[in-house]
Design a protein around this motif. Structure first.
Motif, PDB file in Angstrom:
ATOM      1  N   THR A  34       0.835  -1.215   0.000  1.00  0.00           N
ATOM      2  CA  THR A  34       0.000   0.000   0.000  1.00  0.00           C
ATOM      3  C   THR A  34       0.867   1.263   0.000  1.00  0.00           C
ATOM      4  N   ARG A  39       3.085   6.400  -2.601  1.00  0.00           N
ATOM      5  CA  ARG A  39       4.261   6.941  -3.280  1.00  0.00           C
ATOM      6  C   ARG A  39       3.920   7.363  -4.713  1.00  0.00           C
ATOM      7  N   ARG A 107      -6.393   9.369   1.071  1.00  0.00           N
ATOM      8  CA  ARG A 107      -6.569   8.130   1.835  1.00  0.00           C
ATOM      9  C   ARG A 107      -7.881   7.429   1.462  1.00  0.00           C
ATOM     10  N   ASP A 129      -1.839   1.496   8.259  1.00  0.00           N
ATOM     11  CA  ASP A 129      -3.196   1.502   8.828  1.00  0.00           C
ATOM     12  C   ASP A 129      -3.997   0.277   8.404  1.00  0.00           C
ATOM     13  N   ARG A 155      17.926   0.537   5.421  1.00  0.00           N
ATOM     14  CA  ARG A 155      17.460   1.396   4.320  1.00  0.00           C
ATOM     15  C   ARG A 155      18.641   1.954   3.518  1.00  0.00           C
ATOM     16  N   ARG A 178       9.671  10.974   9.279  1.00  0.00           N
ATOM     17  CA  ARG A 178       8.514  10.344   8.632  1.00  0.00           C
ATOM     18  C   ARG A 178       7.651   9.613   9.669  1.00  0.00           C
ATOM     19  N   ASP A 182       3.826  10.417  10.373  1.00  0.00           N
ATOM     20  CA  ASP A 182       2.826   9.359  10.166  1.00  0.00           C
ATOM     21  C   ASP A 182       2.072   9.028  11.467  1.00  0.00           C
ATOM     22  N   ARG A 185      -0.423  12.333  12.463  1.00  0.00           N
ATOM     23  CA  ARG A 185      -1.480  12.881  11.596  1.00  0.00           C
ATOM     24  C   ARG A 185      -2.843  12.530  12.183  1.00  0.00           C
TER      25      ARG A 185
END
Ligand code: CDP
Length: 223
Positions: A34, A39, A107, A129, A155, A178, A182, A185
């Protein structure tokens, strides 16, 4: 045989994508990334050259087509019919993906697509989520975590293999920023579902963490 839904959520670099792919392959399930969808929308927004706000994003999301497609070389992501699987991993996309993903209409559209793709079960979805919002009824929910150093190192290595050179420190800063965005929010923040099983992957190999999840899934499938 039960065709279950497996939700794998967690912060950036916790190994969700690699693990989800292995689990899906082993079980013969469909894998749905997802994050790749968010992205792709971010890439579309960057190319639009517009300001990042709800009005522009809500207009854009209705004008573009985003889909993922399983091919012989793995899952590919398409934006307006063009394969953008490599472009969506570029640092510029990663830098902007959290604010784009925080917009409600983005979303709504992507969650609806994800529910449609996963509605028949036999799927592994990874994201932020999935266990809380997309499929709160998923039979198996995993929340992968790992310490910041382990995540940044993984990464950095991954990006280096793609020819993108950033230092571990730079990546660590991006990951932390990030995760904060995330988690804070207002719509569908990153959080562990109450009934999710948390796995700390800091000292596990990809194979070990995948095997743990495959065992848990097989128990549920066999019940
Ligand atoms: O692979 P990595 O953990 O770096 O990120 P990703 O799974 O590709 O997700 C990129 C971004 O998309 C995340 O930082 C979130 O802002 C957003 N995302 C989301 O909001 N909800 C999801 N279900 C998946 C990703």
């Amino acid at each position: 045989m039960k065709r279950i839904k497996i939700a794998i959520d967690g912060p950036a670099g916790s190994g969700k994508t690699t693990t989800a792919k292995i689990v899906a392959e082993k079980l013969g399930y469909i894998y749905i990334d997802t994050g790749a969808m968010y992205r792709a929308v971010t890439l579309a927004w960057l190319r639009s050259g517009t300001e990042l706000n709800d009005t522009n994003l809500c207009k854009l999301i209705n004008e573009i087509s985003v889909y993922i497609h399983n091919t012989s070389i793995g899952q590919r992501t398409f934006l307006n019919g063009v394969d953008v699987s490599d472009d969506i991993r570029l640092p510029e996309v990663t830098k902007n993906v959290s604010p784009v993903s925080a917009v409600g209409c983005v979303r709504e559209k992507l969650v609806a697509m994800q529910r449609e793709l996963g509605k028949n079960g036999a799927v592994v979805l990874d994201g932020r989520d999935i266990g809380t919002v997309v499929f709160p009824d998923a039979e198996l929910k995993i929340f992968l975590i790992a310490n910041e150093n382990a995540r940044a190192e993984r990464r950095t290595k991954e990006l280096r293999e793609k020819g993108i050179e950033l230092t571990v420190e730079e990546i660590k800063q991006q990951i932390v920023a990030r995760d904060n965005y995330d988690s804070q929010r207002s719509i569908s923040p990153l959080r562990k579902a109450d009934d999710a099983i948390e796995i700390d992957t800091s000292n596990l190999t990809i194979q070990q963490q995948s095997d743990l999840i495959i065992d848990l899934a097989n128990k549920i499938i066999g019940e």
